[in-house]
Design an enzyme around this catalytic site. Structure first.
Site, PDB file in Angstrom:
ATOM      1  N   HIS A 166       0.819  -1.231   0.000  1.00 42.29           N
ATOM      2  CA  HIS A 166       0.000   0.000   0.000  1.00 42.29           C
ATOM      3  C   HIS A 166       0.849   1.277   0.000  1.00 42.29           C
ATOM      4  CE1 HIS A 166      -3.647  -2.239   0.398  1.00 42.29           C
ATOM      5  NE2 HIS A 166      -3.349  -2.712   1.594  1.00 42.29           N
ATOM      6  N   HIS A 204      -6.400  -7.165  -0.614  1.00 42.85           N
ATOM      7  CA  HIS A 204      -6.535  -5.714  -0.823  1.00 42.85           C
ATOM      8  C   HIS A 204      -5.768  -5.298  -2.084  1.00 42.85           C
ATOM      9  CE1 HIS A 204      -6.979  -6.378   3.585  1.00 42.85           C
ATOM     10  NE2 HIS A 204      -8.062  -5.650   3.352  1.00 42.85           N
ATOM     11  N   ASP A 259      -2.784 -10.588  -2.423  1.00 46.15           N
ATOM     12  CA  ASP A 259      -3.367 -10.064  -1.185  1.00 46.15           C
ATOM     13  C   ASP A 259      -4.817  -9.646  -1.484  1.00 46.15           C
ATOM     14  OD1 ASP A 259      -2.235  -8.644   1.626  1.00 46.15           O
ATOM     15  OD2 ASP A 259      -3.992  -7.646   0.752  1.00 46.15           O
ATOM     16  N   ASP A 308      -4.999 -12.809   3.166  1.00 44.29           N
ATOM     17  CA  ASP A 308      -6.225 -12.289   3.773  1.00 44.29           C
ATOM     18  C   ASP A 308      -7.475 -12.490   2.919  1.00 44.29           C
ATOM     19  OD1 ASP A 308      -4.968 -10.499   2.091  1.00 44.29           O
ATOM     20  OD2 ASP A 308      -4.837  -8.869   3.562  1.00 44.29           O
TER      21      ASP A 308
END
Ligand code: ZN
Length: 286
Positions: A114, A152, A150, A230
């Protein structure tokens, strides 16, 4: 299987935060006692400015030493600069090992995908996977793919590598979800695979596989994997449905590409993270 890790990465903590030291220490404990995957352990030197500054601004690097939180999720910690450099250094070492033909995972925190060129966010301070991909390009690799599974969107990696020749970014992620980006492809080289919440496993695998097929067509010499765990059914931060055997399948699928691959741990917040990582390693090595 080589694991690059360092106990320093478990030495900072915000009580109650999901991105916690136990993610790494419990995984190290399981990997040490299991017998399925032979492991060799390695440490790495911290990333140096020359490598970091391919992905980040000097202002961002300086900001890591200013003792103020970055956002509500992303606290400032004493020595966070060193912690993030150690994590990026492990990704760089993993990249070098992969180029020598080794199977390798960087098992460190903080995560990185991120972090943008000028901003820490989403528990991430330095974008380790981008730093390693850009170093590979600067040292003789002509085509590097980044595969981010991931749950996200890897917004930071996308922003850093956008339209960078020789790179292609593939992110498969829940959408809508944090950080809110990744709903469509951007630029010449960033390919997003948004997946609705609660997508059945079979369908999620199908999408992961489509992204891998797409990656193959790019004909990379090297694959950097942002390995977040995740999208697991019982992860507290997202609403997807994968099980441990899906991560084993994903590891196998990456191995079958027959290309140098290195993986860098990103997210994964359930107590089952160690088993998920072991399943992935089983797939990628056996
Ligand atoms: Zn994540």
């Amino acid at each position: 299987m080589k694991i690059v890790t360092d106990e320093n990465c478990t030495s900072y903590n915000a009580p109650g935060h999901p991105e916690r030291p136990g993610r790494i220490s419990a995984t190290v404990e399981l990997l040490r006692k299991q017998k399925d995957v032979p492991i060799s352990w390695a440490k790495a030197p911290p990333a140096e400015n020359a490598s970091i500054l391919r992905a980040h601004t000097p202002e961002h690097l300086a900001r890591l030493n200013v003792p103020e939180d970055f956002d509500a999720d992303t606290a400032w910690f004493p020595n966070i600069d060193e912690r993030a450099r150690a994590s990026a250094g492990a990704a760089l070492e993993a990249m070098r090992c992969a180029r020598r033909g080794e199977s390798v995972l960087s098992l460190m925190r903080p995560p990185g995908h991120h972090a943008t060129r000028r901003k820490a966010m989403g528990f991430c301070y330095l974008n380790s996977v981008s730093i390693a991909a850009l170093e590979a390009l600067a040292t003789g690799v002509e085509r590097v793919a980044i595969y981010d599974f991931d749950v996200h969107h890897g917004n930071g990696t996308e922003a850093i590598l956008l339209d960078t020749p020789g790179t292609a970014f593939f992110s498969i992620h829940q959408y809508p979800c944090y950080p809110g980006t990744g709903g469509r492809n951007v630029g010449d080289n960033c390919f997003n695979y948004p997946v609705p919440p609660l997508t059945p496993r079979k369908e999620y695998r199908h999408i992961l596989n489509s992204a891998l097929e797409h990656l193959k067509n790019f004909e990379p010499e090297l694959i950097s994997v942002s390995a977040g765990f995740d999208a697991y059914a019982r992860d507290p931060l997202a609403q997807e449905t994968l099980e441990a055997e899906d991560y084993e399948w994903l590891g196998q699928s990456l191995r079958k590409l027959g290309l140098p691959v290195f993986s860098v741990l990103e997210g994964g917040y359930s107590d089952d993270l160690p088993e998920l990582i072991l399943a992935y390693l089983r797939g990628i090595t056996l």
